[in-house]
Design an enzyme around this catalytic site. Sequence first.
Site, PDB file in Angstrom:
ATOM      1  N   LYS A  37     -10.289   4.186  23.131  1.00 21.75           N
ATOM      2  CA  LYS A  37      -9.672   5.356  22.559  1.00 21.75           C
ATOM      3  C   LYS A  37      -9.907   5.414  21.058  1.00 21.75           C
ATOM      4  O   LYS A  37      -9.723   6.449  20.427  1.00 21.75           O
ATOM      5  CB  LYS A  37      -8.151   5.296  22.800  1.00 21.75           C
ATOM      6  CG  LYS A  37      -7.733   5.232  24.236  1.00 21.75           C
ATOM      7  CD  LYS A  37      -6.236   4.869  24.317  1.00 21.75           C
ATOM      8  CE  LYS A  37      -6.025   4.011  25.517  1.00 21.75           C
ATOM      9  NZ  LYS A  37      -4.690   3.393  25.555  1.00 21.75           N
ATOM     10  N   GLY A  38     -10.295   4.278  20.486  1.00 19.18           N
ATOM     11  CA  GLY A  38     -10.334   4.138  19.035  1.00 19.18           C
ATOM     12  C   GLY A  38     -11.224   5.139  18.321  1.00 19.18           C
ATOM     13  O   GLY A  38     -10.959   5.519  17.186  1.00 19.18           O
ATOM     14  N   GLU A  93     -18.650   4.810  17.816  1.00 20.69           N
ATOM     15  CA  GLU A  93     -17.685   3.699  17.874  1.00 20.69           C
ATOM     16  C   GLU A  93     -16.723   3.759  16.691  1.00 20.69           C
ATOM     17  O   GLU A  93     -17.063   4.289  15.634  1.00 20.69           O
ATOM     18  CB  GLU A  93     -18.446   2.368  17.825  1.00 20.69           C
ATOM     19  CG  GLU A  93     -18.653   1.707  19.184  1.00 20.69           C
ATOM     20  CD  GLU A  93     -17.400   1.025  19.711  1.00 20.69           C
ATOM     21  OE1 GLU A  93     -16.278   1.363  19.286  1.00 20.69           O
ATOM     22  OE2 GLU A  93     -17.540   0.131  20.555  1.00 20.69           O
ATOM     23  N   ASP A  94     -15.543   3.185  16.872  1.00 19.78           N
ATOM     24  CA  ASP A  94     -14.610   3.088  15.756  1.00 19.78           C
ATOM     25  C   ASP A  94     -15.001   1.954  14.813  1.00 19.78           C
ATOM     26  O   ASP A  94     -15.065   2.126  13.605  1.00 19.78           O
ATOM     27  CB  ASP A  94     -13.158   2.909  16.255  1.00 19.78           C
ATOM     28  CG  ASP A  94     -12.971   1.758  17.246  1.00 19.78           C
ATOM     29  OD1 ASP A  94     -13.965   1.106  17.648  1.00 19.78           O
ATOM     30  OD2 ASP A  94     -11.816   1.501  17.637  1.00 19.78           O
ATOM     31  N   ASP A  97     -17.166  -5.192  15.194  1.00 16.87           N
ATOM     32  CA  ASP A  97     -16.564  -6.416  14.656  1.00 16.87           C
ATOM     33  C   ASP A  97     -17.498  -7.578  15.011  1.00 16.87           C
ATOM     34  O   ASP A  97     -18.458  -7.836  14.298  1.00 16.87           O
ATOM     35  CB  ASP A  97     -15.166  -6.530  15.276  1.00 16.87           C
ATOM     36  CG  ASP A  97     -14.330  -7.663  14.724  1.00 16.87           C
ATOM     37  OD1 ASP A  97     -14.472  -7.998  13.550  1.00 16.87           O
ATOM     38  OD2 ASP A  97     -13.510  -8.213  15.482  1.00 16.87           O
ATOM     39  N   LYS A 125     -17.705  -4.626  10.259  1.00 21.60           N
ATOM     40  CA  LYS A 125     -17.273  -5.883   9.612  1.00 21.60           C
ATOM     41  C   LYS A 125     -18.377  -6.903   9.827  1.00 21.60           C
ATOM     42  O   LYS A 125     -18.283  -7.756  10.726  1.00 21.60           O
ATOM     43  CB  LYS A 125     -16.007  -6.407  10.306  1.00 21.60           C
ATOM     44  CG  LYS A 125     -14.712  -5.732   9.956  1.00 21.60           C
ATOM     45  CD  LYS A 125     -13.549  -6.587  10.510  1.00 21.60           C
ATOM     46  CE  LYS A 125     -12.496  -5.760  11.161  1.00 21.60           C
ATOM     47  NZ  LYS A 125     -11.455  -6.562  11.833  1.00 21.60           N
ATOM     48  N   PHE A 146      -7.859  -6.854   9.354  1.00 16.62           N
ATOM     49  CA  PHE A 146      -7.519  -6.106  10.560  1.00 16.62           C
ATOM     50  C   PHE A 146      -6.951  -4.768  10.107  1.00 16.62           C
ATOM     51  O   PHE A 146      -5.980  -4.707   9.352  1.00 16.62           O
ATOM     52  CB  PHE A 146      -6.518  -6.853  11.443  1.00 16.62           C
ATOM     53  CG  PHE A 146      -6.434  -6.237  12.803  1.00 16.62           C
ATOM     54  CD1 PHE A 146      -7.352  -6.567  13.785  1.00 16.62           C
ATOM     55  CD2 PHE A 146      -5.477  -5.267  13.074  1.00 16.62           C
ATOM     56  CE1 PHE A 146      -7.304  -5.954  15.037  1.00 16.62           C
ATOM     57  CE2 PHE A 146      -5.426  -4.653  14.327  1.00 16.62           C
ATOM     58  CZ  PHE A 146      -6.349  -5.004  15.302  1.00 16.62           C
ATOM     59  N   VAL A 147      -7.583  -3.705  10.527  1.00 14.84           N
ATOM     60  CA  VAL A 147      -7.197  -2.379  10.049  1.00 14.84           C
ATOM     61  C   VAL A 147      -6.682  -1.500  11.182  1.00 14.84           C
ATOM     62  O   VAL A 147      -7.043  -1.688  12.353  1.00 14.84           O
ATOM     63  CB  VAL A 147      -8.382  -1.686   9.337  1.00 14.84           C
ATOM     64  CG1 VAL A 147      -8.732  -2.400   8.039  1.00 14.84           C
ATOM     65  CG2 VAL A 147      -9.616  -1.595  10.240  1.00 14.84           C
ATOM     66  N   ASP A 153      -5.997   0.906  16.475  1.00 12.47           N
ATOM     67  CA  ASP A 153      -4.640   0.506  16.863  1.00 12.47           C
ATOM     68  C   ASP A 153      -4.366  -0.976  16.651  1.00 12.47           C
ATOM     69  O   ASP A 153      -5.284  -1.787  16.519  1.00 12.47           O
ATOM     70  CB  ASP A 153      -4.430   0.792  18.352  1.00 12.47           C
ATOM     71  CG  ASP A 153      -5.190  -0.196  19.236  1.00 12.47           C
ATOM     72  OD1 ASP A 153      -6.433  -0.296  19.089  1.00 12.47           O
ATOM     73  OD2 ASP A 153      -4.551  -0.899  20.046  1.00 12.47           O
ATOM     74  N   ARG A 159      -2.453   4.642  15.800  1.00 15.26           N
ATOM     75  CA  ARG A 159      -3.675   5.447  15.929  1.00 15.26           C
ATOM     76  C   ARG A 159      -3.547   6.781  15.205  1.00 15.26           C
ATOM     77  O   ARG A 159      -4.531   7.381  14.799  1.00 15.26           O
ATOM     78  CB  ARG A 159      -3.983   5.737  17.403  1.00 15.26           C
ATOM     79  CG  ARG A 159      -4.339   4.510  18.236  1.00 15.26           C
ATOM     80  CD  ARG A 159      -4.896   4.958  19.579  1.00 15.26           C
ATOM     81  NE  ARG A 159      -4.926   3.905  20.570  1.00 15.26           N
ATOM     82  CZ  ARG A 159      -5.910   2.989  20.698  1.00 15.26           C
ATOM     83  NH1 ARG A 159      -6.924   3.000  19.866  1.00 15.26           N
ATOM     84  NH2 ARG A 159      -5.857   2.077  21.649  1.00 15.26           N
TER      85      ARG A 159
HETATM   86  P1  IMP Z   1     -16.152  -6.331  18.863  1.00 13.94           P
HETATM   87  O1  IMP Z   1     -16.543  -6.413  20.302  1.00 13.94           O
HETATM   88  O2  IMP Z   1     -15.651  -7.651  18.365  1.00 13.94           O
HETATM   89  O3  IMP Z   1     -17.267  -5.807  17.978  1.00 13.94           O
HETATM   90  O4  IMP Z   1     -14.932  -5.336  18.691  1.00 13.94           O
HETATM   91  C1  IMP Z   1     -14.554  -4.487  19.705  1.00 13.94           C
HETATM   92  C2  IMP Z   1     -13.262  -3.784  19.504  1.00 13.94           C
HETATM   93  O5  IMP Z   1     -12.265  -4.582  18.878  1.00 13.94           O
HETATM   94  C3  IMP Z   1     -13.358  -2.557  18.642  1.00 13.94           C
HETATM   95  O6  IMP Z   1     -13.942  -1.446  19.303  1.00 13.94           O
HETATM   96  C4  IMP Z   1     -11.897  -2.338  18.332  1.00 13.94           C
HETATM   97  O7  IMP Z   1     -11.258  -1.657  19.397  1.00 13.94           O
HETATM   98  C5  IMP Z   1     -11.340  -3.739  18.235  1.00 13.94           C
HETATM   99  N1  IMP Z   1     -11.213  -4.127  16.806  1.00 13.94           N
HETATM  100  C6  IMP Z   1     -11.976  -4.963  16.096  1.00 13.94           C
HETATM  101  N2  IMP Z   1     -11.547  -5.075  14.828  1.00 13.94           N
HETATM  102  C7  IMP Z   1     -10.465  -4.259  14.731  1.00 13.94           C
HETATM  103  C8  IMP Z   1      -9.573  -3.914  13.642  1.00 13.94           C
HETATM  104  O8  IMP Z   1      -9.675  -4.361  12.493  1.00 13.94           O
HETATM  105  N3  IMP Z   1      -8.581  -3.029  13.960  1.00 13.94           N
HETATM  106  C9  IMP Z   1      -8.413  -2.488  15.196  1.00 13.94           C
HETATM  107  N4  IMP Z   1      -9.234  -2.772  16.222  1.00 13.94           N
HETATM  108  C10 IMP Z   1     -10.244  -3.656  15.994  1.00 13.94           C
HETATM  109 MG    MG Z   2      -9.115  -1.157  20.267  1.00 16.28          MG
END
Ligand code: IMP
Ligand code: MG
Length: 169
Positions: A37-38, A93-94, A97, A125, A146-147, A153, A159
Amino acid sequence: MKVLLSHDAIQARVAELGAEIVRDYAGREPHLICVLKGACAFMTDLSRRIDLPLTLDYMAVSSYGAATKTSGEVRLVKDLDQGLDGRDVLVVEDIVDTGLTLNYLLNVLKQRGPRSLKVATLLSKPSRRLVETPVDYVGFTIEDHFVVGYGLDYNEKYRNLPAIMVYGS
Ligand code: IMP
Ligand code: MG
């Protein structure tokens, strides 16, 4: 909580990204895929800044949990309504990470025969990256905070905040 990116700063950057996408996709019809949903807020604002004929679709994924975290394997909670064959797909994508979610997602989408496959993320990030995954459009590169807000969220909350804030700060 402290504001990391104001609503105005986000809107200004989203407009720039939209203009860049218009230039890159001139004469084509991008098919935007929102990762729920992000990315919802970003997708909505970005799509309104892309002055081209385009189509939208939505998908939702969920991590399998801590045990399989390193594989990044995700469960498709909601699949796309439409196929991708021959389309110019832009995944929205939001935040990227570790990159595991996006990496998995791209492998799934690649198999559906898109003509092109690119990624736009509002936030990145890079210091957290575990897998290198190509990202074509990045709104903002941020430190390892963490944002929340503007779609992002913490336990499904925050959100609706118009700005992006550092959680707990
Ligand atoms: P990744 O697979 O580690 O790249 O991250 C996947 C998901 O983790 C993102 O699509 C977000 O939903 C969540 N996420 C990662 N960092 C943050 C943050 O700082 N705030 C909120 N959600 C995060
Ligand atoms: Mg999320």
